[in-house]
Scaffold this motif. Structure first.
Motif, PDB file in Angstrom:
ATOM      1  N   TYR A  45     -44.463  10.114  18.926  1.00 58.40           N
ATOM      2  CA  TYR A  45     -45.096  11.190  18.032  1.00 58.40           C
ATOM      3  C   TYR A  45     -47.240  10.800  17.893  1.00 58.40           C
ATOM      4  O   TYR A  45     -46.776   9.414  17.529  1.00 58.40           O
ATOM      5  CB  TYR A  45     -44.769  11.533  17.013  1.00 58.40           C
ATOM      6  N   PRO A  46     -47.394  11.815  18.129  1.00 57.49           N
ATOM      7  CA  PRO A  46     -47.297  13.127  18.892  1.00 57.49           C
ATOM      8  C   PRO A  46     -46.460  12.754  20.260  1.00 57.49           C
ATOM      9  O   PRO A  46     -46.979  12.010  20.942  1.00 57.49           O
ATOM     10  CB  PRO A  46     -48.692  13.403  18.543  1.00 57.49           C
ATOM     11  N   ASP A  79     -46.561  22.597  19.978  1.00 58.24           N
ATOM     12  CA  ASP A  79     -47.046  21.748  18.658  1.00 58.24           C
ATOM     13  C   ASP A  79     -47.269  21.565  17.597  1.00 58.24           C
ATOM     14  O   ASP A  79     -47.809  20.210  16.977  1.00 58.24           O
ATOM     15  CB  ASP A  79     -48.014  21.740  20.159  1.00 58.24           C
ATOM     16  N   HIS A  80     -47.438  22.850  16.751  1.00 64.95           N
ATOM     17  CA  HIS A  80     -47.791  22.708  15.543  1.00 64.95           C
ATOM     18  C   HIS A  80     -46.776  23.335  14.055  1.00 64.95           C
ATOM     19  O   HIS A  80     -47.210  23.364  13.205  1.00 64.95           O
ATOM     20  CB  HIS A  80     -49.371  23.895  15.431  1.00 64.95           C
ATOM     21  N   VAL A  81     -45.509  23.818  14.932  1.00 63.01           N
ATOM     22  CA  VAL A  81     -44.747  24.017  14.128  1.00 63.01           C
ATOM     23  C   VAL A  81     -43.285  22.939  14.424  1.00 63.01           C
ATOM     24  O   VAL A  81     -42.857  22.646  13.824  1.00 63.01           O
ATOM     25  CB  VAL A  81     -43.878  25.843  14.440  1.00 63.01           C
ATOM     26  N   PRO A 101     -43.062  19.120  14.573  1.00 69.13           N
ATOM     27  CA  PRO A 101     -43.819  18.813  12.843  1.00 69.13           C
ATOM     28  C   PRO A 101     -42.982  18.492  12.351  1.00 69.13           C
ATOM     29  O   PRO A 101     -42.223  17.768  11.658  1.00 69.13           O
ATOM     30  CB  PRO A 101     -45.099  19.410  12.318  1.00 69.13           C
ATOM     31  N   ASN A 145     -47.010  23.733  24.282  1.00 73.70           N
ATOM     32  CA  ASN A 145     -47.708  25.215  23.349  1.00 73.70           C
ATOM     33  C   ASN A 145     -48.013  24.785  22.238  1.00 73.70           C
ATOM     34  O   ASN A 145     -47.285  24.209  21.076  1.00 73.70           O
ATOM     35  CB  ASN A 145     -46.342  26.288  23.984  1.00 73.70           C
ATOM     36  N   PRO A 146     -48.210  26.172  21.207  1.00 72.83           N
ATOM     37  CA  PRO A 146     -49.251  26.398  20.332  1.00 72.83           C
ATOM     38  C   PRO A 146     -47.671  26.019  19.293  1.00 72.83           C
ATOM     39  O   PRO A 146     -47.988  25.274  18.149  1.00 72.83           O
ATOM     40  CB  PRO A 146     -49.613  27.132  19.824  1.00 72.83           C
ATOM     41  N   LEU A 147     -46.427  26.872  19.382  1.00 76.33           N
ATOM     42  CA  LEU A 147     -45.801  27.186  18.285  1.00 76.33           C
ATOM     43  C   LEU A 147     -45.192  25.730  18.836  1.00 76.33           C
ATOM     44  O   LEU A 147     -44.599  25.303  17.408  1.00 76.33           O
ATOM     45  CB  LEU A 147     -44.153  28.318  19.167  1.00 76.33           C
ATOM     46  N   ASN A 193     -40.829  15.131  11.387  1.00 77.08           N
ATOM     47  CA  ASN A 193     -41.001  14.760   9.896  1.00 77.08           C
ATOM     48  C   ASN A 193     -40.726  14.881   8.405  1.00 77.08           C
ATOM     49  O   ASN A 193     -40.221  14.919   7.207  1.00 77.08           O
ATOM     50  CB  ASN A 193     -42.949  15.378   9.519  1.00 77.08           C
ATOM     51  N   ARG A 249     -48.696  17.880  24.933  1.00 75.06           N
ATOM     52  CA  ARG A 249     -49.396  18.905  24.624  1.00 75.06           C
ATOM     53  C   ARG A 249     -48.521  19.420  25.300  1.00 75.06           C
ATOM     54  O   ARG A 249     -48.105  19.661  26.206  1.00 75.06           O
ATOM     55  CB  ARG A 249     -50.651  19.679  25.106  1.00 75.06           C
TER      56      ARG A 249
END
Length: 219
Positions: free
Chosen positions: A114-115, A124-126, A129, A120-122, A133, A118
């Protein structure tokens, strides 16, 4: 080859048993339970009972094997998970005690390192994670522990499989092998199993991780 399959009662493990038999290998399917595995009768198949996490029966299951294929796994849980690290440690110890077993293939996940690359934004960031986590925190911690354990093993020819999200399919497709990370979101269980069995005839992924991925799921 004489091959021992741990996690043989699971959906991926069953695929591995079937494909290994189809490839002409002698297969020992290992399960914690005594119920017969749904594998067609064959003189080249036997079932063994062992608990990889506790180590009970593991040495007997691998004593005659030339290769060990582990599809051990468990669903997401907030509880402590140790099936990957403890199970693999017990398998490695048993292989070292055996005079024949030197090839090992285990299943991890494309989410273990991890990570990830990349996407897409959804994702990668939602999504990633949250899976890494929160929902799958203990699972991925144990997978990382397993991979760390294997990184220090130099006397066994191990390979780590890091598939994408596992999905069911009706047959093996023209899967591909990516590098450390899967480049597509999903991996069909049949394709993962085919990649595992194919490693019995390969030496270019020893002491490495590869990611079998499915471009198009075939039902």
């Amino acid at each position: 080859m004489k091959v021992t399959v741990f996690g043989a009662s699971g959906p991926t493990g069953l695929w591995v048993c079937l494909l290994a038999l189809a490839a002409g290998h002698e297969v020992t399917g290992v399960s914690r339970h005594s119920q017969p595995l749904p594998v067609p009768k064959s003189a080249r198949f036997r079932q063994a009972q062992a608990d990889a996490q506790s180590g009970e029966g593991v040495l007997e299951a691998v004593s005659d094997a030339e290769a060990v294929l582990s599809t051990l796994g468990t669903p997401y849980s907030r509880d402590h998970i140790s099936i990957y690290s403890a199970g693999t440690a017990n398998i490695v110890a048993a292989m070292r005690a055996s005079t024949r077993s030197r090839r090992l293939v285990v299943v991890s996940s494309g989410m273990t390192p991890y990570p990830p690359p990349r996407m897409n934004p959804l994702a990668d960031h939602v999504i990633f994670p949250f899976l890494h986590n929160v929902l799958g925190k203990t699972l991925y911690q144990d997978m990382r522990a397993m991979e760390k354990l294997l990184a220090e093993v130099d006397d066994i020819d191990w390979t780590i499989m890091r598939p994408g999200r596992l999905v069911n399919s009706g047959c093996v497709s023209n899967y591909r092998l990516d590098g450390d990370y899967p480049r597509t979101a999903s991996t069909a269980r049949a394709d993962l199993a085919a990649a595992i069995v194919d490693e019995l005839h390969r030496s270019d992924h020893i002491h490495a991780a590869v990611s079998p991925t499915t471009v198009r799921i075939r039902r």
